[in-house]
Design a protein around this motif. Structure first.
Motif, PDB file in Angstrom:
ATOM      1  N   VAL A   1       0.845  -1.189   0.000  1.00 50.54           N
ATOM      2  CA  VAL A   1       0.000   0.000   0.000  1.00 50.54           C
ATOM      3  C   VAL A   1       0.879   1.237   0.000  1.00 50.54           C
ATOM      4  CG1 VAL A   1      -1.789   1.257   1.244  1.00 50.54           C
ATOM      5  CG2 VAL A   1      -1.799  -1.237   1.251  1.00 50.54           C
ATOM      6  N   LYS A   2       0.630   2.142  -0.945  1.00 44.10           N
ATOM      7  CA  LYS A   2       1.346   3.412  -0.958  1.00 44.10           C
ATOM      8  C   LYS A   2       0.378   4.511  -0.562  1.00 44.10           C
ATOM      9  CE  LYS A   2       0.635   4.063  -5.895  1.00 44.10           C
ATOM     10  NZ  LYS A   2       1.229   4.283  -7.170  1.00 44.10           N
ATOM     11  N   GLU A   3       0.876   5.694  -0.360  1.00 43.94           N
ATOM     12  CA  GLU A   3       0.040   6.825   0.022  1.00 43.94           C
ATOM     13  C   GLU A   3      -0.973   7.111  -1.082  1.00 43.94           C
ATOM     14  OE1 GLU A   3      -1.340   9.391   2.705  1.00 43.94           O
ATOM     15  OE2 GLU A   3       0.362   8.089   3.025  1.00 43.94           O
ATOM     16  N   ARG A   4      -2.242   7.208  -0.732  1.00 41.93           N
ATOM     17  CA  ARG A   4      -3.324   7.411  -1.698  1.00 41.93           C
ATOM     18  C   ARG A   4      -4.131   8.651  -1.349  1.00 41.93           C
ATOM     19  NH1 ARG A   4      -3.381   3.605  -5.994  1.00 41.93           N
ATOM     20  NH2 ARG A   4      -2.356   1.767  -5.206  1.00 41.93           N
ATOM     21  N   SER A   5      -4.736   9.243  -2.359  1.00 48.07           N
ATOM     22  CA  SER A   5      -5.626  10.392  -2.179  1.00 48.07           C
ATOM     23  C   SER A   5      -7.024   9.907  -1.830  1.00 48.07           C
ATOM     24  CB  SER A   5      -5.694  11.207  -3.472  1.00 48.07           C
ATOM     25  OG  SER A   5      -4.424  11.662  -3.842  1.00 48.07           O
ATOM     26  N   LEU A   6      -7.808  10.756  -1.204  1.00 48.23           N
ATOM     27  CA  LEU A   6      -9.190  10.412  -0.898  1.00 48.23           C
ATOM     28  C   LEU A   6      -9.954  10.143  -2.194  1.00 48.23           C
ATOM     29  CD1 LEU A   6     -10.101  12.991   1.856  1.00 48.23           C
ATOM     30  CD2 LEU A   6      -9.492  10.604   2.136  1.00 48.23           C
ATOM     31  N   GLY A   7     -10.732   9.076  -2.200  1.00 50.63           N
ATOM     32  CA  GLY A   7     -11.523   8.716  -3.367  1.00 50.63           C
ATOM     33  C   GLY A   7     -10.779   7.915  -4.410  1.00 50.63           C
ATOM     34  N   GLU A   8      -9.520   7.625  -4.179  1.00 55.30           N
ATOM     35  CA  GLU A   8      -8.714   6.894  -5.160  1.00 55.30           C
ATOM     36  C   GLU A   8      -8.933   5.385  -5.033  1.00 55.30           C
ATOM     37  OE1 GLU A   8      -4.033   6.527  -6.517  1.00 55.30           O
ATOM     38  OE2 GLU A   8      -4.648   8.093  -5.125  1.00 55.30           O
ATOM     39  N   VAL A   9      -9.058   4.723  -6.165  1.00 51.32           N
ATOM     40  CA  VAL A   9      -9.246   3.272  -6.191  1.00 51.32           C
ATOM     41  C   VAL A   9      -7.923   2.611  -5.820  1.00 51.32           C
ATOM     42  CG1 VAL A   9      -9.777   1.277  -7.631  1.00 51.32           C
ATOM     43  CG2 VAL A   9     -11.087   3.384  -7.897  1.00 51.32           C
ATOM     44  N   ILE A  10      -7.951   1.808  -4.782  1.00 52.09           N
ATOM     45  CA  ILE A  10      -6.771   1.100  -4.308  1.00 52.09           C
ATOM     46  C   ILE A  10      -6.665  -0.260  -4.990  1.00 52.09           C
ATOM     47  CG2 ILE A  10      -5.723   0.011  -2.278  1.00 52.09           C
ATOM     48  CD1 ILE A  10      -7.048   2.265  -0.649  1.00 52.09           C
ATOM     49  N   LEU A  11      -7.794  -0.945  -5.109  1.00 47.52           N
ATOM     50  CA  LEU A  11      -7.823  -2.275  -5.715  1.00 47.52           C
ATOM     51  C   LEU A  11      -9.133  -2.449  -6.465  1.00 47.52           C
ATOM     52  CD1 LEU A  11      -6.582  -5.146  -5.979  1.00 47.52           C
ATOM     53  CD2 LEU A  11      -7.828  -5.730  -3.919  1.00 47.52           C
ATOM     54  N   SER A  12      -9.043  -2.943  -7.679  1.00 49.62           N
ATOM     55  CA  SER A  12     -10.227  -3.211  -8.495  1.00 49.62           C
ATOM     56  C   SER A  12     -10.026  -4.575  -9.142  1.00 49.62           C
ATOM     57  CB  SER A  12     -10.377  -2.125  -9.566  1.00 49.62           C
ATOM     58  OG  SER A  12     -11.470  -2.415 -10.402  1.00 49.62           O
TER      59      SER A  12
ATOM     60  N   ASP B   1     -19.816  -8.552 -10.077  1.00 52.21           N
ATOM     61  CA  ASP B   1     -20.507  -8.746 -11.353  1.00 52.21           C
ATOM     62  C   ASP B   1     -20.247  -7.565 -12.289  1.00 52.21           C
ATOM     63  OD1 ASP B   1     -21.554 -11.157 -10.446  1.00 52.21           O
ATOM     64  OD2 ASP B   1     -23.404 -10.224  -9.722  1.00 52.21           O
ATOM     65  N   PHE B   2     -20.293  -6.365 -11.747  1.00 52.82           N
ATOM     66  CA  PHE B   2     -20.039  -5.167 -12.537  1.00 52.82           C
ATOM     67  C   PHE B   2     -18.623  -5.183 -13.115  1.00 52.82           C
ATOM     68  CE2 PHE B   2     -18.434  -0.812 -12.843  1.00 52.82           C
ATOM     69  CZ  PHE B   2     -19.384  -0.228 -13.672  1.00 52.82           C
ATOM     70  N   LEU B   3     -17.640  -5.574 -12.292  1.00 55.71           N
ATOM     71  CA  LEU B   3     -16.243  -5.550 -12.730  1.00 55.71           C
ATOM     72  C   LEU B   3     -15.923  -6.626 -13.770  1.00 55.71           C
ATOM     73  CD1 LEU B   3     -14.435  -4.775  -9.366  1.00 55.71           C
ATOM     74  CD2 LEU B   3     -14.788  -3.241 -11.308  1.00 55.71           C
ATOM     75  N   ARG B   4     -16.760  -7.650 -13.878  1.00 64.68           N
ATOM     76  CA  ARG B   4     -16.543  -8.651 -14.921  1.00 64.68           C
ATOM     77  C   ARG B   4     -16.768  -8.064 -16.308  1.00 64.68           C
ATOM     78  NH1 ARG B   4     -19.403 -11.921 -11.291  1.00 64.68           N
ATOM     79  NH2 ARG B   4     -17.930 -13.114 -10.081  1.00 64.68           N
TER      80      ARG B   4
ATOM     81  N   ILE C   1     -12.015 -10.142  -6.040  1.00 62.47           N
ATOM     82  CA  ILE C   1     -11.777  -9.623  -4.692  1.00 62.47           C
ATOM     83  C   ILE C   1     -12.701  -8.451  -4.363  1.00 62.47           C
ATOM     84  CG2 ILE C   1     -10.046  -8.609  -3.163  1.00 62.47           C
ATOM     85  CD1 ILE C   1      -7.935 -10.087  -4.826  1.00 62.47           C
ATOM     86  N   GLY C   2     -12.939  -7.568  -5.322  1.00 59.58           N
ATOM     87  CA  GLY C   2     -13.839  -6.445  -5.100  1.00 59.58           C
ATOM     88  C   GLY C   2     -13.212  -5.113  -5.455  1.00 59.58           C
ATOM     89  N   LEU C   3     -13.855  -4.057  -4.981  1.00 58.43           N
ATOM     90  CA  LEU C   3     -13.452  -2.677  -5.258  1.00 58.43           C
ATOM     91  C   LEU C   3     -13.194  -1.974  -3.931  1.00 58.43           C
ATOM     92  CD1 LEU C   3     -13.136  -0.370  -7.353  1.00 58.43           C
ATOM     93  CD2 LEU C   3     -15.580   0.079  -7.053  1.00 58.43           C
ATOM     94  N   TYR C   4     -11.967  -1.503  -3.744  1.00 58.21           N
ATOM     95  CA  TYR C   4     -11.556  -0.841  -2.506  1.00 58.21           C
ATOM     96  C   TYR C   4     -11.143   0.587  -2.829  1.00 58.21           C
ATOM     97  CZ  TYR C   4     -11.512  -5.460  -0.408  1.00 58.21           C
ATOM     98  OH  TYR C   4     -11.886  -6.696   0.061  1.00 58.21           O
ATOM     99  N   ILE C   5     -11.660   1.533  -2.026  1.00 58.90           N
ATOM    100  CA  ILE C   5     -11.456   2.954  -2.276  1.00 58.90           C
ATOM    101  C   ILE C   5     -10.961   3.626  -1.004  1.00 58.90           C
ATOM    102  CG2 ILE C   5     -12.604   5.092  -2.987  1.00 58.90           C
ATOM    103  CD1 ILE C   5     -14.767   3.149  -4.250  1.00 58.90           C
ATOM    104  N   LYS C   6      -9.962   4.500  -1.136  1.00 59.29           N
ATOM    105  CA  LYS C   6      -9.425   5.244   0.006  1.00 59.29           C
ATOM    106  C   LYS C   6     -10.467   6.230   0.500  1.00 59.29           C
ATOM    107  CE  LYS C   6      -6.317   7.190   2.724  1.00 59.29           C
ATOM    108  NZ  LYS C   6      -6.614   7.032   4.085  1.00 59.29           N
ATOM    109  N   ALA C   7     -10.724   6.190   1.791  1.00 60.89           N
ATOM    110  CA  ALA C   7     -11.697   7.099   2.422  1.00 60.89           C
ATOM    111  C   ALA C   7     -11.000   7.895   3.519  1.00 60.89           C
ATOM    112  CB  ALA C   7     -12.860   6.294   2.987  1.00 60.89           C
ATOM    113  N   GLY C   8     -11.749   8.741   4.182  1.00 61.85           N
ATOM    114  CA  GLY C   8     -11.207   9.643   5.197  1.00 61.85           C
ATOM    115  C   GLY C   8     -10.242   9.026   6.180  1.00 61.85           C
ATOM    116  N   LYS C   9     -10.679   8.028   6.938  1.00 64.07           N
ATOM    117  CA  LYS C   9      -9.817   7.427   7.960  1.00 64.07           C
ATOM    118  C   LYS C   9      -9.530   5.958   7.671  1.00 64.07           C
ATOM    119  CE  LYS C   9     -11.167  10.507  11.659  1.00 64.07           C
ATOM    120  NZ  LYS C   9     -11.637  10.624  13.027  1.00 64.07           N
ATOM    121  N   GLY C  10      -9.666   5.542   6.439  1.00 64.10           N
ATOM    122  CA  GLY C  10      -9.414   4.138   6.136  1.00 64.10           C
ATOM    123  C   GLY C  10      -9.730   3.815   4.689  1.00 64.10           C
TER     124      GLY C  10
END
Length: 63
Positions: A6-17, A49-52, A21-30
């Motif tokens: 994990v590197k430093e990410r901006s708020l709202g940035e997609v971390i993993l897609s 299903d959407f990501l397929r 596994i799913g969709l993970y997004i950087k939020a305020g405190k996590g």
């Protein structure tokens, strides 16, 4: 077991897609794992299903 660096990410940035596994997004405190998405004029569906059929790039930002 999968390990992600994990590197430093901006708020709202997609971390993993990933359609397995799913969709993970950087939020305020996590990190937020999106469970469902709904496109404009579309029905709600599970993220995996959407990501397929759609690509969301890691590093993309939601505002």
């Amino acid at each position: 077991m999968m390990i992600y660096q994990v590197k430093e990410r901006s708020l709202g940035e997609v971390i993993l897609s990933n359609d397995k596994i799913g969709l993970y997004i950087k939020a305020g405190k996590g990190i937020v794992k999106a469970l469902e998405v709904q496109g404009e004029n579309a029905k709600r569906m599970q993220v995996c299903d959407f990501l397929r059929g759609n690509k969301i790039e890691e590093g993309a930002r939601f505002e």
